[in-house]
Design a protein around this motif. Structure first.
Motif, PDB file in Angstrom:
ATOM      1  N   LEU A  76       0.837  -1.191   0.000  1.00 27.81           N
ATOM      2  CA  LEU A  76       0.000   0.000   0.000  1.00 27.81           C
ATOM      3  C   LEU A  76       0.875   1.246   0.000  1.00 27.81           C
ATOM      4  CD1 LEU A  76      -2.648  -1.036   2.695  1.00 27.81           C
ATOM      5  CD2 LEU A  76      -2.694  -1.431   0.226  1.00 27.81           C
ATOM      6  N   ALA A  77       0.591   2.145  -0.917  1.00 30.40           N
ATOM      7  CA  ALA A  77       1.342   3.402  -0.970  1.00 30.40           C
ATOM      8  C   ALA A  77       0.885   4.316   0.156  1.00 30.40           C
ATOM      9  CB  ALA A  77       1.132   4.070  -2.321  1.00 30.40           C
ATOM     10  N   ARG A  78       1.834   5.051   0.737  1.00 28.84           N
ATOM     11  CA  ARG A  78       1.472   5.985   1.800  1.00 28.84           C
ATOM     12  C   ARG A  78       0.650   7.122   1.208  1.00 28.84           C
ATOM     13  NH1 ARG A  78       3.495   6.775   6.936  1.00 28.84           N
ATOM     14  NH2 ARG A  78       2.942   8.794   7.838  1.00 28.84           N
ATOM     15  N   PRO A  79      -0.531   7.384   1.752  1.00 30.42           N
ATOM     16  CA  PRO A  79      -1.396   8.423   1.181  1.00 30.42           C
ATOM     17  C   PRO A  79      -0.858   9.824   1.472  1.00 30.42           C
ATOM     18  CG  PRO A  79      -2.346   7.553   3.199  1.00 30.42           C
ATOM     19  CD  PRO A  79      -1.134   6.721   2.911  1.00 30.42           C
ATOM     20  N   ALA A  80      -1.302  10.768   0.675  1.00 27.87           N
ATOM     21  CA  ALA A  80      -0.903  12.161   0.870  1.00 27.87           C
ATOM     22  C   ALA A  80      -1.404  12.658   2.226  1.00 27.87           C
ATOM     23  CB  ALA A  80      -1.459  13.028  -0.247  1.00 27.87           C
ATOM     24  N   LEU A  81      -0.608  13.504   2.867  1.00 27.40           N
ATOM     25  CA  LEU A  81      -0.915  13.972   4.219  1.00 27.40           C
ATOM     26  C   LEU A  81      -2.200  14.793   4.263  1.00 27.40           C
ATOM     27  CD1 LEU A  81       0.119  13.939   7.121  1.00 27.40           C
ATOM     28  CD2 LEU A  81       1.413  16.026   6.612  1.00 27.40           C
ATOM     29  N   ASP A  82      -2.575  15.436   3.153  1.00 26.37           N
ATOM     30  CA  ASP A  82      -3.756  16.295   3.168  1.00 26.37           C
ATOM     31  C   ASP A  82      -5.049  15.520   2.897  1.00 26.37           C
ATOM     32  OD1 ASP A  82      -3.291  15.714   0.534  1.00 26.37           O
ATOM     33  OD2 ASP A  82      -3.371  17.787  -0.191  1.00 26.37           O
ATOM     34  N   THR A  83      -4.985  14.195   2.873  1.00 27.80           N
ATOM     35  CA  THR A  83      -6.185  13.376   2.745  1.00 27.80           C
ATOM     36  C   THR A  83      -6.574  12.834   4.117  1.00 27.80           C
ATOM     37  OG1 THR A  83      -4.942  11.331   2.343  1.00 27.80           O
ATOM     38  CG2 THR A  83      -5.475  12.704   0.424  1.00 27.80           C
TER      39      THR A  83
END
Length: 398
Positions: free
Chosen positions: A49-56
């Motif tokens: 799993l890719a680390r999601p963007a912090l602003d999500t």
């Protein structure tokens, strides 16, 4: 003849709703279709799993869990045993495939059956779970189930379902550092995984444990054993005290469904390896179970353990101590029987002599109590209660 990797990819396309987002393609199945898929074919979890963007919202959740994990690493409740950690990490890697690099395993000293998997890869395994599972296959069933929730991002769905900031904070607490277990179970009961989520996690967990070579029938045995403990104190009320039961609501047909998913159930059990890994900690975990104070549940557990291994001195001591502390009608005699057997074993727990002395003192057997206390002090002359035991000896001698 098709390549094994093609079969594994076919499973991922059918079993994981998030495969498209993970770059694997394919549409997800409904929960009934997933439950009815064949289970014998070896499988692997989807790509990392890719680390999601912090602003999500998911990125924010990962960041919060990162901070919680930093707290957890400093906690005095974490069991710091490199050998045990290596054993559990190897098991997680056998189940999780390439996700192994993203999972950090933390053993938390809490005498409750529970394991959690946070969205950022933080896995907690509570010592109450390690005390209750009977072999490596059963542990693989529980951890595979939690990895299933992780792959399906069910924790994120719980957060999105929370209606306000306070509720969201409570959901986060379910996957953070263990606090007041009783209150945590009450909170957890309001944020349980849905039946569909449980079915998906069960099916994926079954695939993972079978792909790793384990007997899938052991998954059903885990829930059967746990329900046996909780039923003695009354169904729903008992479930509210159990974090695992509160977040993973058991359905009446769950055991049968797991047996159906297991199929023939051939595979590895891993009892000897599991017992060897747990042995250095087992007596301490038994004593923590006693201190939990849920005597009826503990007695069900100890009776089951003794049915599997008659004459187990550590469990005989633990059951005798529960009888002593419960102190109901006939309990002192039951305690005396168990504690005599434990103290007569080839490798008796030191604490069995102290407990036996306390029981015999209550039963007006001063000579027997004095002998037991003397044996205890010979084995543990620097014990924290040594002065008290010496005072008892003074009182017992004519």
């Amino acid at each position: 003849m098709s390549h094994p990797q093609e079969g594994r990819r076919a499973f991922l396309r059918s079993a994981c709703r998030h495969c498209a987002a993970l770059g694997l393609g394919g549409a997800g199945l409904s929960a009934p279709a997933l439950a009815q898929a064949p289970v014998a074919e070896p499988t692997l979890p989807p790509a990392r799993l890719a680390r999601p963007a912090l602003d999500t919202d998911e990125g924010g959740l990962w960041a919060l869990m990162d901070r919680e994990e930093t707290r957890l690493r400093r906690s005095p409740f974490v069991v710091r045993d490199k050998t045990l950690a290596a054993y559990l990490e190897q098991l997680v890697c056998r189940l999780g495939g390439e996700h192994c690099r993203d999972v950090r395993v933390h053993v938390v000293r809490t005498p409750v059956f529970n394991a959690t998997m946070a969205p950022n890869g933080m896995m907690q395994i509570w010592t109450g779970l390690l005390l209750r599972v009977e072999n490596e296959a059963q542990l693989a069933a529980v951890l595979g189930h939690e990895i299933g929730h992780y792959l399906e991002r069910h924790q994120l769905e719980l957060l999105r379902a929370a209606k306000d900031r306070a509720a969201a904070g409570q959901v986060l607490g379910l996957f953070g550092l263990a606090g007041a277990v009783a209150s945590l179970a009450v909170v957890a009961s309001g944020f349980a995984f849905s039946r569909e989520q449980e079915s998906r996690a069960d099916a994926i967990g079954m695939r993972l444990m079978q792909a790793a070579g384990y007997d899938g029938r052991q998954a059903a045995q885990v829930w059967d054993n746990l329900l046996g403990e909780l039923e003695v104190t009354g169904g729903e009320d008992a479930g509210r005290r159990s974090v695992m039961m509160a977040t993973h609501p058991p359905a009446a047909d769950r055991r049968d469904e797991l047996l159906r998913l297991a199929g023939a159930g051939e595979g590895r059990i891993g009892a000897d390896e599991f017992e060897q890994a747990m042995a250095p900690h087992r007596l301490g975990w038994l004593q923590e179970e006693i201190r939990r104070g849920q005597f009826e549940e503990s007695l069900v557990l100890f009776r089951r353990m003794l049915a599997r291994r008659p004459g187990d001195a550590q469990v005989q001591f633990a059951r005798g101590e529960v009888y002593r502390q419960r102190d109901g009608q006939g309990d002192l005699e039951l305690a005396r029987q168990d504690l005599r057997a434990a103290s007569a074993a080839a490798s008796p727990p030191t604490e069995a002599f102290r407990s036996l002395g306390l029981v015999l003192r209550r039963l007006a057997d001063p000579a027997g109590a004095a002998l037991a206390f003397e044996q205890y002090l010979a084995l543990a002359p620097q014990a924290v209660d040594a002065a008290l035991i010496r005072q008892y000896l003074t009182e017992l001698k004519p």
